[in-house]
Every structure is written in structure tokens, then in C-alpha cells.
Design an enzyme around this catalytic site. Sequence first.
Site, PDB file in Angstrom:
ATOM      1  N   ASP A   1       0.853  -1.194   0.000  1.00 58.53           N
ATOM      2  CA  ASP A   1       0.000   0.000   0.000  1.00 58.53           C
ATOM      3  C   ASP A   1       0.887   1.242   0.000  1.00 58.53           C
ATOM      4  O   ASP A   1       1.794   1.353   0.830  1.00 58.53           O
ATOM      5  CB  ASP A   1      -0.903  -0.010   1.230  1.00 58.53           C
TER       6      ASP A   1
ATOM      7  N   ASN B   1      -1.971  12.979  -4.175  1.00 56.58           N
ATOM      8  CA  ASN B   1      -2.917  13.520  -5.163  1.00 56.58           C
ATOM      9  C   ASN B   1      -3.388  14.919  -4.786  1.00 56.58           C
ATOM     10  O   ASN B   1      -3.467  15.804  -5.650  1.00 56.58           O
ATOM     11  CB  ASN B   1      -4.135  12.594  -5.305  1.00 56.58           C
TER      12      ASN B   1
ATOM     13  N   GLU C   1      -4.264   2.508  -4.889  1.00 57.90           N
ATOM     14  CA  GLU C   1      -2.826   2.577  -4.599  1.00 57.90           C
ATOM     15  C   GLU C   1      -2.338   1.315  -3.900  1.00 57.90           C
ATOM     16  O   GLU C   1      -1.340   1.331  -3.188  1.00 57.90           O
ATOM     17  CB  GLU C   1      -2.497   3.822  -3.769  1.00 57.90           C
TER      18      GLU C   1
END
Length: 167
Positions: free
Chosen positions: A76, A84, A119
Site C-alpha cells: 500500500d 494527489n 494505490e
Amino acid sequence: QLRTLKDLAAIVESELQRGQLNETQRDLIREMDELKLRASIDGLTRLWNRMAIMELMAAELERAKRGIPMCVAMIDVDHFKKVNDTHGHQAGDAALVEVAARVRRALREYDSVGRYGGEEFIAVLSNANLKSAMKLCERIRLSIEEAPIATPAGLINVTVSIGLAPS
């Protein structure tokens, strides 16, 4: 003799048509295989997509039942929403592509890795006991942490957390 020649001609013509049909069928099968492959690849990272990596993991679990060890690593990207939000989705996408490439390079050629979620990645570590899998996971973690990732927004430092489960 004429009737025999006509019958023979009909048989030859029938076989030729059957050969063409077989060629058409072979072409169709090749196209279907290609489409299935394309449908199994994540468009952004070029890794296996969720469906494909889960199928690969199921196959490896079946092998594990026959005594071949394997482990599964869940990888992860840490605080990805912040990447972002701070740098934009284009930078986030570039970071994911590079993380995927580093994970792939850190694994052995016969291991599989796929994008599980936004992700999140899954690595299926074939023929790996817990000790060897832990070494692979540390190699993955370091390969991502050691160097910043170049994105359209500049260099970004990224880290990952990895969970590991043996079969």
C-alpha cells in the site's frame, strides 16, 4: 470415371473449405486470447489487474496445497491521497506507475504482481517461504523509499507499507 472425379473434387473442395474454417477459427481464438490478455492488464501500471492477480493467486494457492510454499504481499502506498491532493492526479498517476515498476524490478521473474486497488498492489510470491518473502518485501520497500519519484510536479518521496501472509 467422370462421376468419381466429381466426387473427388467435391471432397477436396469440402476439405479446403474446412481448412479455411479452421484457419478462421484459429484467428478468432488468437484474437480472443489477445482480448483476454488486454482485459487482464491494468491500463495505468501495465501490471495484472485485480481480476487477473486474484486468478493467479488462486492458482498458486492450489499449488501450495500440493506442498509448494508461497506467500502473498499486500503493498500500500502510504498517504497516497495526500500525494494527489498536494501534487495533482497526474503526479499521483506518475508515482503509481513508478512504484509499480520498482515493485516489478524488485521481484523475481516468476513472481506475479497486480494492482489490487487505487494505490494497493498484491504480489504473489511463488515458491517462497516466510523468510525469503520477508527479504523480498524489504527489497521492495527499500527500492521505493531510497529514491524520489520524478513526476510532472517534481520529485516526490513515496513510501509503502507491506503486509505479508504465508500460504
